[in-house]
Design an enzyme around this catalytic site. Structure first.
Site, PDB file in Angstrom:
ATOM      1  N   GLU A 175      -5.089  -3.019   4.598  1.00  0.00           N
ATOM      2  CA  GLU A 175      -4.889  -2.638   3.201  1.00  0.00           C
ATOM      3  C   GLU A 175      -5.023  -3.862   2.309  1.00  0.00           C
ATOM      4  O   GLU A 175      -4.614  -4.954   2.700  1.00  0.00           O
ATOM      5  CB  GLU A 175      -3.498  -1.991   3.021  1.00  0.00           C
ATOM      6  CG  GLU A 175      -3.349  -0.666   3.734  1.00  0.00           C
ATOM      7  CD  GLU A 175      -2.008   0.014   3.468  1.00  0.00           C
ATOM      8  OE1 GLU A 175      -1.202  -0.542   2.685  1.00  0.00           O
ATOM      9  OE2 GLU A 175      -1.767   1.095   4.028  1.00  0.00           O
ATOM     10  N   HIS A 201      -1.615   4.384  -0.342  1.00  0.00           N
ATOM     11  CA  HIS A 201      -0.243   3.966  -0.058  1.00  0.00           C
ATOM     12  C   HIS A 201       0.687   4.330  -1.218  1.00  0.00           C
ATOM     13  O   HIS A 201       1.360   3.470  -1.814  1.00  0.00           O
ATOM     14  CB  HIS A 201      -0.163   2.469   0.207  1.00  0.00           C
ATOM     15  CG  HIS A 201       0.986   2.088   1.108  1.00  0.00           C
ATOM     16  ND1 HIS A 201       0.914   1.088   2.042  1.00  0.00           N
ATOM     17  CD2 HIS A 201       2.237   2.591   1.217  1.00  0.00           C
ATOM     18  CE1 HIS A 201       2.072   0.976   2.683  1.00  0.00           C
ATOM     19  NE2 HIS A 201       2.896   1.887   2.184  1.00  0.00           N
TER      20      HIS A 201
END
Length: 531
Positions: free
Chosen positions: A263, A281
């Site tokens: 990420e 997220h």
């Protein structure tokens, strides 16, 4: 002097005000976390650091923060904090695992609905002017079986919400008891059983060596054909490449992912596949959750800096404010016992054994152990504290053992610490009197009653006449005043000890004069902090 905290990421003004209201000085610099050089320049001024995800706390940054005592992460994930380095530097790392629990659980349920009814794709299709009713044939959640991997705080909320949807819930969690499972209304199963029976699988465990790729190619092959998988916990729990292949083969009918192995996720084997719902997220991204975790971290950090209470720490046993008040004298005693034996040896330590007798055995022993180990370690490294001591002990291969027992002697409670080296064992016992002051009550098996002072002198000798006179006379000759004098012996004419509480550090000349008398087997000046 009031403790000082730096807030280097976005935190609500209400949370910042909590610090101020509690008497903590706070500097709010929400953009500083992205400026590594400026952060490194000023971090040494602070006792606490409050962050979200932008600030990266590295080993290098910690080396520049000698005053730092606590790092508070507003949220669950602490991937941006080097926890081992923080532990080595004696810095507590806290997170706020409960402030966003409901939000994250709700996101998992929302993702389950989305993948069950293909909502994102249907929305895109309709926005483009199409009307493809037959293309988006979904499935109901009613009466389906949900497999929950990890039935802790967030997983437990998901179970509760799923039961409200009249789903059957299977839970795989090694820490879940049968009794707790019954109370929750779920069926506890092993992982393979869950894989074989679940129509939907949702993950709610941390990423560890044991959970990494818990759903790999082998596990996915064991799933019920047509299963749908939801991951709003941590990237890396599911092998994304293996899942992509399972989706293409039809073994898995759909997936909904909020977290990814890397990420920010700009690419993934899951991107572009049909009936795969992905979000960036967002699990904790609600107004309520962001406010909750901010308020929680401010309260936790303030509690620690002002009262010593430890909540939601990742590298230190938790100690409530109530425990801290009751345990304070016992924590101090454990540290003094450790300091005594630590100063008495110059050999490598093999093992540390700690006995808790009476009502102290019912206290938070993990915290007391940390205090005792820290006391020992400070003899060679004054910078060691309750956070770093267990790490250092583990690195040195020192075995730590704890024993609890009911009241067995004249005292309502006591602690006995034994340190083992290659050539000997050293032990000392202590208790806390009603005045709250620690006392040494036994050394080398010899009973005593010695008040603990900042500067002390410990001697061993044979029980012969003249010891008291020699000690008093020698110290008096050098102008050293004795605040307290304690003697003990194994039996008449056998081994004896003396512990003296002094008003000042023992001069080297006094030690030399006492040793020159030939009466003493050992003359050891001792120092105790925080008396």
């Amino acid at each position: 002097m009031a403790p000082r905290v730096l807030v280097s990421d976005e935190l609500s003004e209400t949370a910042v005000q909590i610090f101020r209201d509690r008497g903590v000085e706070v500097d709010y610099m929400p953009k500083l976390g992205k400026d590594k050089e400026k952060l490194a320049e000023i971090i040494g001024q602070y006792d606490g650091l409050a962050i979200r995800s932008a600030t990266k706390v590295t080993d290098k940054l910690l080396a520049l923060a000698p005053n730092l005592k606590v790092i508070g992460r507003a949220g669950i994930g602490v991937d941006n904090v080097d926890i081992p380095a923080a532990s080595r530097n004696g810095v507590i790392v806290m997170n706020t695992p409960f402030g966003n629990s409901i939000t994250t659980a709700e996101h998992a349920i929302a993702m389950m609905f989305a993948v069950a009814r293909q909502l994102p794709e249907a929305s895109v299709s309709t926005h483009s002017g199409k009307w493809e009713k037959s293309r988006f044939m979904g499935v109901e959640l009613y009466n389906k079986t949900l497999g929950v991997i990890g039935a802790g705080n967030i997983g437990g909320i998901v179970c509760d919400r799923a039961l409200g949807l009249h789903m059957k819930v299977l839970a795989y969690d090694p820490f879940l008891s049968e009794e707790r499972a019954k109370t929750m209304g779920v069926t506890k199963v092993e992982l393979d059983d869950l894989l074989a029976r679940a129509d939907f699988i949702t993950l709610h465990v941390p990423l560890t060596d044991k959970t990494r790729s818990i759903l790999n190619a082998e596990a996915l092959a064991k799933t019920k054909k047509g299963v749908r998988i939801i991951n709003c916990a941590r990237g890396g729990l599911v092998d994304e490449a293996a899942l992509a292949e399972a989706l293409k083969s039809g073994q898995v009918a759909g997936a909904a992912f909020d977290v990814f192995e890397v990420e920010p996720a700009t690419e993934s084997p899951l991107f572009g596949l049909p009936n795969v719902v992905v979000t960036p997220h967002l699990g904790a991204s609600t107004t309520e959750a962001q406010e909750n975790v901010a308020l929680q971290v401010a309260e936790q950090m303030s509690d620690y800096l002002l009262t010593g209470a430890v909540q939601n720490a990742l590298n230190m046993p938790s100690v409530t404010a109530e425990e801290a008040a009751v345990m304070g004298p016992w924590v101090k005693l454990a540290g003094h016992l450790g300091a005594f034996v630590g100063q008495m040896t110059d050999e490598p330590i093999k093992a540390i054994n700690i006995l808790y007798d009476g009502h102290v055995a019912e206290m938070n022993l993990a915290a007391l152990n940390c205090a005792a180990i820290a006391g020992i370690m400070r003899a060679t490294n004054p910078a060691v504290n309750m956070v770093s001591a267990p790490v250092i002990a583990k690195e040195r291969g020192i075995q730590i053992s704890t024993t609890q027992q009911e009241k067995s002697g004249a005292f309502d409670a006591y602690i006995k610490l034994t340190m083992v080296t290659e050539t000997r064992e050293r032990s000392i016992g202590g208790t806390v009197f009603s005045d709250g002051k620690p006392r040494f009550i036994q050394v080398k098996g010899i009973n005593i009653d010695a008040e603990v002072g900042r500067h002390m002198l410990y001697t061993t000798n044979k029980d012969v006449p003249g010891i008291i006179g020699t000690l008093g006379g020698t110290l008096g000759k050098h102008g050293v005043n004795i605040a307290n004098f304690t003697l003990g012996r194994a039996a008449a004419g056998e081994d004896a000890i003396a512990i003296l509480y002094l008003d000042e550090p023992l001069p080297e000349a006094v030690k030399a004069d006492l040793e020159a008398t030939g009466l003493f087997q050992q003359v050891k000046p001792l120092e105790f902090e925080g008396v």
